[in-house]
Enzyme design. Structure first.
Site, PDB file in Angstrom:
ATOM      1  N   HIS A  17      61.111 -21.496 -26.599  1.00  5.34           N
ATOM      2  CA  HIS A  17      61.739 -22.772 -26.970  1.00  5.34           C
ATOM      3  C   HIS A  17      61.495 -23.032 -28.453  1.00  5.34           C
ATOM      4  O   HIS A  17      60.920 -22.197 -29.164  1.00  5.34           O
ATOM      5  CB  HIS A  17      61.287 -23.916 -26.055  1.00  5.34           C
ATOM      6  CG  HIS A  17      59.815 -24.224 -26.067  1.00  5.34           C
ATOM      7  ND1 HIS A  17      59.149 -24.682 -27.177  1.00  5.34           N
ATOM      8  CD2 HIS A  17      58.882 -24.157 -25.080  1.00  5.34           C
ATOM      9  CE1 HIS A  17      57.883 -24.896 -26.882  1.00  5.34           C
ATOM     10  NE2 HIS A  17      57.682 -24.563 -25.616  1.00  5.34           N
ATOM     11  N   HIS A  20      58.021 -22.419 -30.128  1.00  7.67           N
ATOM     12  CA  HIS A  20      57.718 -21.018 -30.460  1.00  7.67           C
ATOM     13  C   HIS A  20      58.529 -20.597 -31.685  1.00  7.67           C
ATOM     14  O   HIS A  20      58.035 -19.873 -32.551  1.00  7.67           O
ATOM     15  CB  HIS A  20      58.062 -20.084 -29.300  1.00  7.67           C
ATOM     16  CG  HIS A  20      57.468 -20.499 -27.975  1.00  7.67           C
ATOM     17  ND1 HIS A  20      58.226 -20.866 -26.913  1.00  7.67           N
ATOM     18  CD2 HIS A  20      56.176 -20.608 -27.580  1.00  7.67           C
ATOM     19  CE1 HIS A  20      57.437 -21.186 -25.890  1.00  7.67           C
ATOM     20  NE2 HIS A  20      56.184 -21.037 -26.277  1.00  7.67           N
ATOM     21  N   CYS A 125      39.933 -24.387 -13.189  1.00  2.00           N
ATOM     22  CA  CYS A 125      41.302 -24.917 -13.226  1.00  2.00           C
ATOM     23  C   CYS A 125      42.253 -23.729 -13.260  1.00  2.00           C
ATOM     24  O   CYS A 125      42.201 -22.926 -14.190  1.00  2.00           O
ATOM     25  CB  CYS A 125      41.539 -25.813 -14.437  1.00  2.00           C
ATOM     26  SG  CYS A 125      43.284 -26.271 -14.585  1.00  2.00           S
ATOM     27  N   CYS A 128      44.567 -23.771 -16.362  1.00  4.68           N
ATOM     28  CA  CYS A 128      43.938 -23.284 -17.597  1.00  4.68           C
ATOM     29  C   CYS A 128      43.486 -21.830 -17.448  1.00  4.68           C
ATOM     30  O   CYS A 128      43.182 -21.180 -18.437  1.00  4.68           O
ATOM     31  CB  CYS A 128      42.710 -24.111 -17.955  1.00  4.68           C
ATOM     32  SG  CYS A 128      43.037 -25.844 -18.292  1.00  4.68           S
ATOM     33  N   CYS A 142      41.604 -32.093 -14.529  1.00  2.00           N
ATOM     34  CA  CYS A 142      41.800 -31.401 -15.804  1.00  2.00           C
ATOM     35  C   CYS A 142      42.738 -32.245 -16.671  1.00  2.00           C
ATOM     36  O   CYS A 142      43.821 -32.612 -16.211  1.00  2.00           O
ATOM     37  CB  CYS A 142      42.425 -30.022 -15.559  1.00  2.00           C
ATOM     38  SG  CYS A 142      43.117 -29.327 -17.068  1.00  2.00           S
ATOM     39  N   HIS A 145      46.185 -30.489 -17.086  1.00  2.00           N
ATOM     40  CA  HIS A 145      47.035 -30.220 -15.923  1.00  2.00           C
ATOM     41  C   HIS A 145      47.048 -31.338 -14.895  1.00  2.00           C
ATOM     42  O   HIS A 145      47.786 -31.277 -13.917  1.00  2.00           O
ATOM     43  CB  HIS A 145      46.626 -28.886 -15.274  1.00  2.00           C
ATOM     44  CG  HIS A 145      46.867 -27.734 -16.190  1.00  2.00           C
ATOM     45  ND1 HIS A 145      45.902 -27.240 -17.035  1.00  2.00           N
ATOM     46  CD2 HIS A 145      47.999 -27.034 -16.445  1.00  2.00           C
ATOM     47  CE1 HIS A 145      46.422 -26.256 -17.756  1.00  2.00           C
ATOM     48  NE2 HIS A 145      47.687 -26.124 -17.427  1.00  2.00           N
ATOM     49  N   LYS A 294      55.191 -33.760 -26.197  1.00  3.71           N
ATOM     50  CA  LYS A 294      55.157 -32.381 -26.674  1.00  3.71           C
ATOM     51  C   LYS A 294      56.244 -31.551 -25.991  1.00  3.71           C
ATOM     52  O   LYS A 294      56.362 -31.570 -24.762  1.00  3.71           O
ATOM     53  CB  LYS A 294      53.797 -31.749 -26.346  1.00  3.71           C
ATOM     54  CG  LYS A 294      53.712 -30.319 -26.838  1.00  3.71           C
ATOM     55  CD  LYS A 294      52.552 -29.534 -26.233  1.00  3.71           C
ATOM     56  CE  LYS A 294      52.662 -28.077 -26.669  1.00  3.71           C
ATOM     57  NZ  LYS A 294      51.906 -27.150 -25.858  1.00  3.71           N
ATOM     58  N   LYS A 297      57.141 -25.994 -21.925  1.00  9.91           N
ATOM     59  CA  LYS A 297      57.812 -25.445 -20.752  1.00  9.91           C
ATOM     60  C   LYS A 297      57.314 -26.101 -19.475  1.00  9.91           C
ATOM     61  O   LYS A 297      58.058 -26.251 -18.520  1.00  9.91           O
ATOM     62  CB  LYS A 297      57.690 -23.931 -20.693  1.00  9.91           C
ATOM     63  CG  LYS A 297      56.316 -23.389 -20.880  1.00  9.91           C
ATOM     64  CD  LYS A 297      56.370 -21.898 -21.258  1.00  9.91           C
ATOM     65  CE  LYS A 297      55.028 -21.416 -21.729  1.00  9.91           C
ATOM     66  NZ  LYS A 297      55.124 -20.245 -22.580  1.00  9.91           N
TER      67      LYS A 297
END
Ligand SMILES: Nc1ncnc2c1ncn2[C@@H]1O[C@H](COP(=O)(O)OP(=O)(O)OP(=O)(O)O)[C@@H](O)[C@H]1O
Ligand SMILES: [Zn+2]
Length: 629
Positions: A17, A20, A125, A128, A142, A145, A294, A297
């Site tokens: 995306h 990147h 996690c 992670c 977490c 997440h 942010k 994905k």
């Protein structure tokens, strides 16, 4: 001189995306800049292909992990040329050569006694792909997440980070530019204030088999970060290729802040344990946000680079990405902003200069480079003005302050546009002042040549077209020296008008092109006659933050000596944290105004020049509230 630049290797659990794309464009622009300066460049990018999440993504796609990573890696590899990105090598962590390097390093560290084996009971996690410490949890979940971690008791291999913590701290202290911009260096110093936990670098195969097998214990595969970071060495042929030390001595990494800790803590310590010197520099940027969140994905709020390129062309996208984001800070993405910015600076300012210059050369001189003849003071002024800005632009770009660099180049463009308006070549033509007209158009063509070369790292294709239209061969013209000298065009050469470089895009009705009245106010554009009535005081900044939803506005809390809030249009020049504790000059008796919903009770004084904007500050210690005058 050698220069080695890398992007992160992107995790192939989803397609590329714009986030990147930004990192990769930045690396490409810097690589091109260094080549322009005659340096020898190695530019590495690639994909990170091991780990839990890949297995799950592959299952979801109904493919084997290998089929799945082949497909997504190919997608990344095919995306970069669309953006005119030219890397030296695309590395994949499933490459056999990379796997051999990882196993070799594991063996070596094991033999050196850097690794230990032990049972560990902790909170894991799966998002992670690592154990979290209780301190990292927020309300039991977490923070990244938003899921509760799973209690796991496992035997694993550990890498003792704390053993090299002192060394890393010393290295950071001795090398102030090791991590840039400075805010991130501070963050890393903060991480090093507490003793570092041992890093768990293995995963039992019983739980996860998609990884690089431990060379001395086949029950385990390697933790994905330990594997991934080593790409920066395997990518340059470590340890066999004789050229790797040359590149490694010049290594600079570009990343976003999400992966600061692995790059700024684990990686230098891994290198240290291996007996290698650390990389030279780590450049850390912020996030592209979409609707204030942010671009990611996992959240699914992504913009596909290939869609933008199809709509706007690679050069416009590249220019926008570099111009809009202050490297290090977050920026909000919108197509509206892209259209507005590139219409203003590329279609109107630069495109217009190109088009009118080439049209006049065609009309008045039949498309031939006219003879320079005699120089008038205004000609010299133009040449000096353009060259000094190009020089400053190159310096800013090399320091990763791309938005400032491009602002300087835009100034150079507008110097040339004002020169055209002032000397009015069409009047010279009417009056038949041929010699003068000839010089003026020569100056303008030279201006275009210099700008075309200077812009080549950012907009390689447009630069090439423009140089060709000027009758030049891009291969010969592309050097920093050519961008910094005046008078290289040979009279008599052929010039083509060519197509319009940056057609003006239909302006959507989204945003004003100019700063709004409110923003102007915050940018200190009060009329002069008001000045004498102003009450100027020294004020101390006690807090600073961005005004949400704007790129240029900061909300400051100041003491003068009572506390008040002030909105200042300085976010492109100062990070909020640099301001706290600074004493500034405040205009204290303005009528309070609401700016983007924030009450602004005064105005901060600043000076602006080609290097940017600087706040006026008192030269020694002064009490907050002291009168200025
Ligand atoms: N929103 C973003 N803004 C800027 N750069 C980004 C962004 N998202 C990803 N990147 C780039 O990708 C790198 C992380 O790559 P990786 O493939 O691990 O992405 P990710 O974090 O898994 O992606 P996502 O956030 O989409 O889940 C970052 O360090 C940065 O270089
Ligand atoms: Zn997590």
């Amino acid at each position: 001189m050698a220069f080695y630049i890398t992007t992160p290797i992107y995790y192939v659990n989803a397609e590329p995306h714009l986030g990147h794309a930004y990192t990769t464009v930045v690396a490409d622009v810097v690589a091109r800049l260094k080549r322009l300066k005659g340096e020898e460049v190695f530019f590495l990018t690639g994909t990170d292909e091991h780990g839990d999440k890949i297995v799950r993504a592959a299952e979801a796609a109904g493919l084997s992990p290998q089929e799945y990573v082949d497909r997504i890696a190919e997608k990344f590899r095919r995306t970069w040329p669309l953006l005119h990105i030219e890397y030296s090598r695309f590395i994949r962590t499933t490459d056999p050569a990379h796997k051999r390097v990882v196993q070799r390093v594991l063996d070596e560290l094991y033999q050196k006694g850097e690794l230990s084996f032990g049972e560990y009971e902790g909170l894991y996690c799966f998002g992670c792909e690592r154990f979290l410490t209780p301190k990292e949890l927020v309300d039991g979940v977490c923070p990244d997440h938003r899921t509760p971690p799973t209690p796991l008791k496992e035997a694993n291999y550990f890498f003792d980070l704390a053993r090299h913590q002192e060394w890393l701290l010393d290295h950071l202290k001795g090398h102030p530019d090791f991590i840039q911009p400075p805010g991130y260096r501070e963050e890393v110093l903060g991480l090093l204030r507490e003793p570092l936990e041992p890093l768990c670098i293995s995963r039992p195969k019983s739980r996860l088999s998609w990884g690089i097998e431990f060379p001395f214990d086949p029950r385990f595969v390697t933790y994905v970060w330990f594997d991934a970071l080593l790409n920066y060495l395997s990518g340059i042929g470590y340890p066999e290729d004789p050229s790797w030390p040359k590149w490694w001595a010049a290594a600079e990494h570009v990343i976003a802040k999400d992966i600061l800790k692995p790059h700024a803590v684990y990686w230098p310590i891994m290198l240290r344990a291996m007996g290698l010197p650390p990389y030279r520099r780590l450049h850390v940027h912020g996030y592209w946000n979409l609707n204030q969140a942010k671009m990611s994905k996992s959240l699914g709020n992504v913009v596909r680079p290939e869609d933008l390129v199809a709509r706007y062309g690679a050069d416009r996208v590249r220019y926008f990405l570099l111009r809009e984001m202050a490297f290090g800070q977050d920026a909000e993405f919108s197509e509206e902003a892209l259209v507005v910015r590139t219409n203003a600076e590329l279609a109107n300012d630069f495109g217009n200069l190109v088009f009118r210059t080439l049209s006049m050369v065609k009309k008045y001189f039949g498309g031939e480079v006219p003879s320079p003849g005699e120089e008038a003071p205004e000609d010299r002024e133009l040449a000096e003005g353009v060259l000094s800005r190009v020089q400053a632009y190159l310096e800013e770009m090399e320091a990763f302050r791309f938005h400032r660099g491009l602002a300087l180049l835009n100034e150079a463009v507008n110097l040339a546009n004002r020169y055209v308006d002032r000397v009015a070549p069409w009047e010279l033509h009417k009056k038949g002042v041929q010699a003068r007209l000839s010089r003026v158009l020569y100056q303008l063509l030279e201006g275009l040549r210099v700008l075309a070369v200077a812009l080549s790292p950012v907009m390689p294709r447009s630069s090439e077209i423009l140089l060709q239209n000027l009758g030049l061969s891009p291969a010969e013209e592309l050097s920093a020296e050519a961008a910094l000298s005046w008078g290289r065009l040979k009279p008599g050469g052929r010039v083509e008008r060519g197509p319009v470089l940056f057609p003006r895009l239909e302006k959507p009705l989204f945003e004003e092109e100019k700063p709004s009245e409110e923003e102007k106010m915050a940018e200190n554009l009060y009329p002069l006659e008001e000045f004498k009535k102003w009450d100027l005081r020294v004020a101390e900044v006690v807090a600073a933050e961005r005004v949400p939803g704007t790129d240029r506005l900061l909300k400051l809390t100041v003491r003068c000596p009572e506390e008040r809030t002030v909105v200042a249009g300085i976010a492109e020049h100062y990070r909020p944290e640099e301001l706290v504790g600074k004493k500034v000059v405040l205009v204290a008796n303005l009528k309070p105004a609401k700016i983007r919903g924030v009450l602004s009770q005064g105005m901060i004084l600043a000076a602006k020049d080609s290097s940017g904007l600087k706040l006026l500050v008192p030269e020694g210690e002064v009490e907050p509230g002291a009168e200025v005058g």
